[in-house]
Scaffold this active site. Structure first.
Site, PDB file in Angstrom:
ATOM      1  N   PRO A 125       0.821  -1.222   0.000  1.00  0.00           N
ATOM      2  CA  PRO A 125       0.000   0.000   0.000  1.00  0.00           C
ATOM      3  C   PRO A 125       0.856   1.274   0.000  1.00  0.00           C
ATOM      4  O   PRO A 125       0.558   2.223  -0.730  1.00  0.00           O
ATOM      5  CB  PRO A 125      -0.817  -0.121   1.292  1.00  0.00           C
ATOM      6  CG  PRO A 125      -0.878  -1.593   1.554  1.00  0.00           C
ATOM      7  CD  PRO A 125       0.462  -2.126   1.100  1.00  0.00           C
ATOM      8  N   TYR A 126       1.931   1.284   0.778  1.00  0.00           N
ATOM      9  CA  TYR A 126       2.833   2.440   0.807  1.00  0.00           C
ATOM     10  C   TYR A 126       3.482   2.663  -0.561  1.00  0.00           C
ATOM     11  O   TYR A 126       3.533   3.790  -1.070  1.00  0.00           O
ATOM     12  CB  TYR A 126       3.911   2.230   1.883  1.00  0.00           C
ATOM     13  CG  TYR A 126       5.033   3.243   1.833  1.00  0.00           C
ATOM     14  CD1 TYR A 126       4.840   4.549   2.305  1.00  0.00           C
ATOM     15  CD2 TYR A 126       6.280   2.914   1.305  1.00  0.00           C
ATOM     16  CE1 TYR A 126       5.859   5.482   2.248  1.00  0.00           C
ATOM     17  CE2 TYR A 126       7.300   3.843   1.244  1.00  0.00           C
ATOM     18  CZ  TYR A 126       7.091   5.128   1.725  1.00  0.00           C
ATOM     19  OH  TYR A 126       8.106   6.052   1.653  1.00  0.00           O
TER      20      TYR A 126
END
Lengths: 215, 215
Positions: A125-126
């Site tokens: 996600p990052y």
């Protein structure tokens, strides 16, 4: 150049302010909290502006020549803040830069963003958020440079790095001091050969200047 | 056209498959689970492909003429899945479309994405992810259309809508049936006047055909 440092109170951000104050440039440090102002001035910031990345921070762009975006929500908050700060903060900064005629924009990105799917469940996600911020920056009319360091360390500055525009095949246990990342971000500012370039960087065997000249 | 429907098992997705099967087009429904295949075929899908948006799903693009991206992670998962599915799934779909020469790409977006900051704490991360997906799609070479409906309802299809390219000032309690959203997504497919356009849509007073012709 007057350089707006977004995320100036972060670990890389403080190194950027120090690096700028030792250069021919001037640091305009953007921070969120009043109590951070004095420390940034001690580090050498010419000016400190209070603004919140999650709100309208367009005023910070009124009297600067370049932007270094080095803000991140950090590991202590969740992916909601990764979206609203790391991604949307950068996208808005690029928009404000365009609206204010600030052409030069240097973005601190991350290794791994060239293939977020390979980053594993925890990092993906990052990496998606950072990659999306990079893609949005690339779609602007700005003279951008996107810098993607590997694992960050708190070692002293070495001024010895290795860059790769195609991407390293792996980090192989290598890292790069935050102080060297800051040096790269500041040293690309007035190197037109780095405009519209995206590159990865690790600690390596050549001087920062020669590696940046090779881009 | 053979139209790949990504997110075919979603609430809007199923309506898209039905709409396509009643049109001159053919639906190629992309779903994640084997047990969803029969239901999609019953709804009229010419073909069903099994693929996971969080992995490599490039094979789904090998024999199609257009893509409708209507996938969403939904409200039951967190912003990590919003990043990896709503945002990164769309970005990868656009990349696969380019790589496979599938020029036509219709994206289901959302009202509110023109100003995520105004969406409130709860909606903002979702709106940022959808907006970023839209920006990345716009930066491609694809013949995209981005459709941003307001609040979705399960009412029957009306074929009466209102579109706005500048954005509605507010939803004012208005909504739009999912069946009408599906109709819009299918009906823009072969309307070149909607290429490279982004518009909001709500239930309204004009026929779908005339509103889409006005774009």
């Amino acid at each position: 150049m007057k350089v707006l440092v977004i995320g100036a109170n972060g670990q890389v951000g403080r190194n950027i302010v120090k690096e700028l104050s030792a250069s021919e440039h001037e640091a305009v440090a953007m921070v969120r909290k009043e109590e951070q102002v004095d420390h940034l001035k001690e580090l050498g910031a010419q000016k400190v502006v209070l603004a919140d990345l999650e709100k309208d921070f367009s005023e910070a762009f009124s009297d600067v020549d370049a932007v270094i975006f080095a803000a991140g929500s950090g590991a202590s908050t969740g992916p909601d803040k990764t979206l609203t700060i790391d991604l949307w903060g950068s996208a808005k900064a690029a928009q404000y830069a365009e609206e204010n005629g600030v052409k030069r924009f240097v973005q601190l990105s991350s290794m791994g963003t060239n293939d977020p799917d390979a980053g594993g469940e925890e990092m993906k996600p990052y990496l998606v958020a950072k990659r999306a911020a990079d893609e949005i920056l690339k779609s602007t009319s700005l003279d951008y440079t996107i810098v993607r360091p590997g694992a960050l360390s708190d070692e002293d500055k070495t001024e010895n790095i290795e860059v790769s525009t195609s991407g390293f095949t792996s980090m192989e246990g290598r890292s790069i001091p935050r102080a060297d990342v800051a040096s790269v971000l500041v040293n690309v500012l007035d190197r037109p050969n780095t405009y519209h370039k995206t590159f990865e960087v690790l600690q390596g065997g050549n001087s920062t200047a020669s590696e940046l000249d090779s881009l």
